[in-house]
Design an enzyme around this catalytic site. Structure first.
Site, PDB file in Angstrom:
ATOM      1  N   CYS A  76       0.736  -1.249   0.118  1.00  0.00           N
ATOM      2  CA  CYS A  76       0.109  -0.047  -0.040  1.00  0.00           C
ATOM      3  C   CYS A  76       0.890   1.359   0.000  1.00  0.00           C
ATOM      4  O   CYS A  76       1.769   1.577   0.995  1.00  0.00           O
ATOM      5  CB  CYS A  76      -0.853   0.081   1.040  1.00  0.00           C
ATOM      6  SG  CYS A  76      -1.895   1.683   1.379  1.00  0.00           S
ATOM      7  N   HIS A 162      -2.344  -4.515 -10.754  1.00  0.00           N
ATOM      8  CA  HIS A 162      -3.144  -3.445 -11.223  1.00  0.00           C
ATOM      9  C   HIS A 162      -3.392  -3.605 -12.488  1.00  0.00           C
ATOM     10  O   HIS A 162      -2.403  -4.093 -13.293  1.00  0.00           O
ATOM     11  CB  HIS A 162      -2.281  -2.122 -11.163  1.00  0.00           C
ATOM     12  CG  HIS A 162      -2.373  -1.776  -9.625  1.00  0.00           C
ATOM     13  ND1 HIS A 162      -3.114  -0.886  -8.952  1.00  0.00           N
ATOM     14  CD2 HIS A 162      -1.241  -2.160  -8.757  1.00  0.00           C
ATOM     15  CE1 HIS A 162      -2.705  -0.541  -7.542  1.00  0.00           C
ATOM     16  NE2 HIS A 162      -1.399  -1.223  -7.669  1.00  0.00           N
ATOM     17  N   GLU A 211     -10.161  -0.106  -5.823  1.00  0.00           N
ATOM     18  CA  GLU A 211      -9.195  -1.109  -5.109  1.00  0.00           C
ATOM     19  C   GLU A 211     -10.080  -2.432  -4.588  1.00  0.00           C
ATOM     20  O   GLU A 211     -11.086  -2.512  -4.358  1.00  0.00           O
ATOM     21  CB  GLU A 211      -8.741  -0.285  -3.881  1.00  0.00           C
ATOM     22  CG  GLU A 211      -7.957   0.669  -3.917  1.00  0.00           C
ATOM     23  CD  GLU A 211      -7.154   1.314  -2.589  1.00  0.00           C
ATOM     24  OE1 GLU A 211      -6.351   0.296  -2.281  1.00  0.00           O
ATOM     25  OE2 GLU A 211      -7.012   2.383  -2.501  1.00  0.00           O
ATOM     26  N   CYS A 220      -4.868   6.053  -4.247  1.00  0.00           N
ATOM     27  CA  CYS A 220      -4.087   4.750  -4.047  1.00  0.00           C
ATOM     28  C   CYS A 220      -2.813   4.986  -4.651  1.00  0.00           C
ATOM     29  O   CYS A 220      -2.444   5.161  -5.762  1.00  0.00           O
ATOM     30  CB  CYS A 220      -4.930   3.730  -4.994  1.00  0.00           C
ATOM     31  SG  CYS A 220      -4.285   2.058  -5.101  1.00  0.00           S
ATOM     32  N   GLY A 223      -1.458   2.384  -6.980  1.00  0.00           N
ATOM     33  CA  GLY A 223      -2.516   2.777  -8.328  1.00  0.00           C
ATOM     34  C   GLY A 223      -1.781   3.887  -9.018  1.00  0.00           C
ATOM     35  O   GLY A 223      -1.822   3.839 -10.221  1.00  0.00           O
TER      36      GLY A 223
END
Length: 277
Positions: A76, A162, A211, A220, A223
């Site tokens: 994260c 992703h 997510e 994110c 992301g």
């Protein structure tokens, strides 16, 4: 059990951070869900657990659990910045550059003089087996059928999977409908984070991310890294890009294949408290 916690956010992506260095913590999935519940608990996108490292070269270890279902995830980006702010504010280290053990290896976040935090997120990976993604070979983009339409996605692992697509207008993009369909698509056996990227210029994008197991969040970090890498691979972006999310801005830089992705942005402490589980 009474548990001390710190509530933090990185661009609105919010976290409950727990100190597992000064105390031993063993939380069940149900207790993690209780913490993450926005009506009956504290409320957060993810719960971050700071621990002593297992890896001999690391200063700390941190684990990430989704607030919605209590499931553990690998990485994260926004959480890693909050991690750095937390260990400094708690006096757990004086180092500005910290080596941190995650489920997907070591990362190296650094507290900058201006208070922002830069995280070396490691090199992105593109091989389908490393995403994981069902495909015969690696490619810059792949077709995928979602809700009866064929989309072009770029798949990237930033320690978590992703799928990034380019859209004309991120505000009108069908994030609420296509996001969950992409997340649970059978081509992604471990599900995936779905990114919707609008390119403003070669150095600036807007981004929304649905997510995995969390839904759309205000920002994110991984992301943003994946989106910039996807844009560079497609020849649409330069090596340093300003990413506008609904929660705020990140600066993402990538020098190319084999090189790490660098993410710079803020981390904020909101409040501290105690919850009884």
């Amino acid at each position: 059990m009474k548990l001390r916690f710190t509530k933090m956010h990185g661009l609105g992506n919010d976290f409950v951070v727990l100190d597992g260095v000064s105390q031993s913590l063993r939380l069940s999935t149900e207790q993690l869900r209780q913490i993450g519940d926005r009506h009956f608990g504290i409320g957060c996108d993810q719960i971050l657990l700071v621990e002593n490292p297992h890896h001999p070269d690391a200063d700390f270890r941190y684990r990430i659990f989704n607030g919605a279902d209590g499931g553990e995830v690998e990485q994260c980006g926004n959480g890693s910045r909050c991690f750095v702010r937390f260990v400094h504010d708690k006096g757990l280290t004086r180092k500005r550059a910290i080596r941190v053990e995650t489920a997907k290896g070591l990362i190296t976040p650094q507290l900058e003089e201006n208070g922002l935090i830069t995280v070396d997120m490691g090199a992105p990976r593109f091989a389908p087996a490393e995403i994981p993604f069902v495909a015969e070979a690696e490619a810059v983009s792949h077709p995928i059928v979602v809700n009866g339409r064929t989309l072009s996605i770029t798949v990237v692992s930033m320690g978590n999977p992703h799928a990034v697509q380019v859209v004309e207008d991120v505000e009108s993009a069908p994030v609420a409908t296509d996001g969950p369909a992409i997340e649970a698509h059978p081509l992604f056996p471990q599900k995936v984070n779905a990114g919707f990227m609008q390119i403003l210029s070669r150095g600036e994008i807007r981004l929304r991310v649905f997510e995995r197991s969390a839904g759309e969040t205000l920002a994110c970090g991984t992301g943003a890294c994946a989106a910039v890498v996807a844009g560079i691979r497609r020849g649409l972006l330069d090596a340093s890009v300003l990413v506008h999310t609904r929660g705020g801005d990140l600066r993402i830089s990538w020098a190319g294949p084999g090189q790490p992705v660098l993410m710079t942005g803020p981390a904020v402490t909101v409040f501290e408290g105690e919850i009884e589980l």
